[in-house]
Design a protein around this motif. Structure first.
Motif, PDB file in Angstrom:
ATOM      1  N   UNK A  18       1.093  14.102  -0.171  1.00  0.00           N
ATOM      2  CA  UNK A  18       1.015  15.163   1.379  1.00  0.00           C
ATOM      3  C   UNK A  18      -0.165  16.390   1.068  1.00  0.00           C
ATOM      4  N   UNK A  19      -0.854  15.958   2.467  1.00  0.00           N
ATOM      5  CA  UNK A  19      -1.484  17.103   2.340  1.00  0.00           C
ATOM      6  C   UNK A  19      -1.066  17.672   3.790  1.00  0.00           C
ATOM      7  N   UNK A  20      -2.380  19.057   4.484  1.00  0.00           N
ATOM      8  CA  UNK A  20      -1.917  19.202   5.636  1.00  0.00           C
ATOM      9  C   UNK A  20      -3.146  19.325   6.769  1.00  0.00           C
ATOM     10  N   UNK A  21      -3.210  18.968   7.847  1.00  0.00           N
ATOM     11  CA  UNK A  21      -4.553  19.533   8.249  1.00  0.00           C
ATOM     12  C   UNK A  21      -3.923  20.515   9.712  1.00  0.00           C
ATOM     13  N   UNK A  22      -5.507  21.246  10.527  1.00  0.00           N
ATOM     14  CA  UNK A  22      -4.372  21.828  11.574  1.00  0.00           C
ATOM     15  C   UNK A  22      -5.515  21.855  12.478  1.00  0.00           C
ATOM     16  N   UNK A  49     -11.037   5.936   2.302  1.00  0.00           N
ATOM     17  CA  UNK A  49     -10.568   5.205   2.173  1.00  0.00           C
ATOM     18  C   UNK A  49      -8.716   4.896   1.508  1.00  0.00           C
ATOM     19  N   UNK A  50      -7.950   5.787   2.262  1.00  0.00           N
ATOM     20  CA  UNK A  50      -6.686   6.155   1.719  1.00  0.00           C
ATOM     21  C   UNK A  50      -6.500   5.965   3.348  1.00  0.00           C
ATOM     22  N   UNK A  51      -5.007   5.452   3.346  1.00  0.00           N
ATOM     23  CA  UNK A  51      -4.315   4.959   4.456  1.00  0.00           C
ATOM     24  C   UNK A  51      -3.039   5.801   4.757  1.00  0.00           C
ATOM     25  N   UNK A  52      -3.537   6.732   5.965  1.00  0.00           N
ATOM     26  CA  UNK A  52      -3.406   8.146   6.678  1.00  0.00           C
ATOM     27  C   UNK A  52      -1.781   7.881   7.193  1.00  0.00           C
ATOM     28  N   UNK A  53      -0.780   8.842   6.976  1.00  0.00           N
ATOM     29  CA  UNK A  53       0.525   8.134   7.710  1.00  0.00           C
ATOM     30  C   UNK A  53       0.809   9.450   8.004  1.00  0.00           C
ATOM     31  N   UNK A  54       0.055  10.024  10.007  1.00  0.00           N
ATOM     32  CA  UNK A  54      -0.094  11.168  10.228  1.00  0.00           C
ATOM     33  C   UNK A  54       1.684  12.161  10.475  1.00  0.00           C
ATOM     34  N   UNK A  55       1.422  12.719  10.410  1.00  0.00           N
ATOM     35  CA  UNK A  55       3.587  13.468  10.799  1.00  0.00           C
ATOM     36  C   UNK A  55       2.844  14.550  12.403  1.00  0.00           C
ATOM     37  N   UNK A  56       3.666  14.005  13.351  1.00  0.00           N
ATOM     38  CA  UNK A  56       3.696  15.701  14.021  1.00  0.00           C
ATOM     39  C   UNK A  56       4.781  15.563  15.031  1.00  0.00           C
ATOM     40  N   UNK A  57       4.610  16.369  15.547  1.00  0.00           N
ATOM     41  CA  UNK A  57       6.188  16.890  15.897  1.00  0.00           C
ATOM     42  C   UNK A  57       6.820  15.991  17.002  1.00  0.00           C
ATOM     43  N   UNK A  58       5.156  16.399  18.043  1.00  0.00           N
ATOM     44  CA  UNK A  58       5.792  15.700  19.631  1.00  0.00           C
ATOM     45  C   UNK A  58       4.474  14.840  19.978  1.00  0.00           C
ATOM     46  N   UNK A  59       4.620  13.422  20.721  1.00  0.00           N
ATOM     47  CA  UNK A  59       3.427  13.267  21.161  1.00  0.00           C
ATOM     48  C   UNK A  59       3.775  13.686  22.574  1.00  0.00           C
ATOM     49  N   UNK A  75       1.162  -0.957  -0.059  1.00  0.00           N
ATOM     50  CA  UNK A  75      -0.154  -0.076   0.648  1.00  0.00           C
ATOM     51  C   UNK A  75       0.619   0.717  -0.137  1.00  0.00           C
ATOM     52  N   UNK A  76       0.311   2.476  -0.161  1.00  0.00           N
ATOM     53  CA  UNK A  76       1.542   3.626  -0.431  1.00  0.00           C
ATOM     54  C   UNK A  76      -0.049   4.833   0.615  1.00  0.00           C
ATOM     55  N   UNK A  77       1.087   5.391   1.513  1.00  0.00           N
ATOM     56  CA  UNK A  77       0.529   6.474   2.635  1.00  0.00           C
ATOM     57  C   UNK A  77       0.363   8.048   1.640  1.00  0.00           C
ATOM     58  N   UNK A  78      -0.881   9.000   2.317  1.00  0.00           N
ATOM     59  CA  UNK A  78      -1.190   9.755   1.845  1.00  0.00           C
ATOM     60  C   UNK A  78      -0.400  10.278   3.083  1.00  0.00           C
ATOM     61  N   UNK A  79       0.722  11.089   3.245  1.00  0.00           N
ATOM     62  CA  UNK A  79       1.338  12.060   4.474  1.00  0.00           C
ATOM     63  C   UNK A  79       0.784  13.162   4.727  1.00  0.00           C
TER      64      UNK A  79
END
Ligand code: IMP
Length: 186
Positions: free
Chosen positions: A67-71, A96-106, A39-43
């Motif tokens: 790639x995309x962004x949310x706020x 239906x996508x495979x989402x890879x969430x990118x975050x600065x810090x947990x 599969x491929x992610x949407x980042x």
């Protein structure tokens, strides 16, 4: 550390070189996992803190990816708290996508728990999380990032996207501010 911004930094925790090296490793690890699952992610980066990390990370993916962004907002000053609110949604569909969430810090984990739920509610097939930093001592919600750059101690850090009162995101490394910088804002 002769530039103006670095004069406010007490200590460097993670250097720019260490971050670059780790981003290469993370991208390879992530891509292999997605390759194995065919599969491929949407980042999707969480604005604004993920921007420098996401920019560095995606350079090392070898497939063409979306790639995309949310706020989302939940954070003021140096204490996490309150509900997470979606301020700007993605432009692309995550259905239906495979989402890879990118975050600065947990940190407490509240933001990621809410955002992950949101993506599943919007019909994402799969949601994974990559975080540059993990501060496990602060966790109040039981959530783990699937991929972590570095584990950091329970200290407020800035740089590489992380801010204090909307500043210091442009610092090219992770550091701890001098105490007098916080005092200026109290
Ligand atoms: P959580 O919901 O408590 O996990 O908070 C996540 C958000 O809090 C991150 O995306 C950061 O914006 C912010 N945050 C948490 N810890 C720090 C820190 O040490 N420095 C700067 N921002 C932080």
């Amino acid at each position: 550390m002769s530039d103006i911004i670095s004069q406010d930094i007490e200590r460097v925790l993670i250097s720019e070189e260490e971050i670059e090296t780790r981003c290469k490793q993370l991208a390879a690890e992530i891509e292999k996992d997605y390759d194995d699952r065919q599969i491929r992610p949407i980042v999707v980066g969480l604005l604004k803190g993920s921007v420098p990390f996401m920019a560095e990370l995606i350079k090392y993916f070898t497939h063409p990816i979306e790639i995309d962004f949310i706020s989302v907002s939940s954070y003021q000053g140096t204490q996490s708290g309150g509900d997470v609110k979606i301020d700007k949604d993605m432009d692309l569909s995550s259905q239906g996508k495979n989402v890879l969430i990118v975050e600065d810090i947990v940190d407490t984990g509240r933001t990621l728990a809410e955002v992950r739920k949101l993506f599943y509610n919007k019909g994402a097939q799969d949601v994974k999380i990559v975080a540059l930093l993990d501060k496990p001592d602060r966790r109040v919600v039981d959530i783990q990032a699937d991929y972590v750059g570095f584990t950091v101690p329970n200290e407020f850090v800035v740089g590489y996207g992380l801010d204090f009162n909307q500043r210091y995101r442009n610092l090219p490394y992770i550091g701890v501010l001098k105490s007098e910088i916080y005092e200026q804002y109290c």
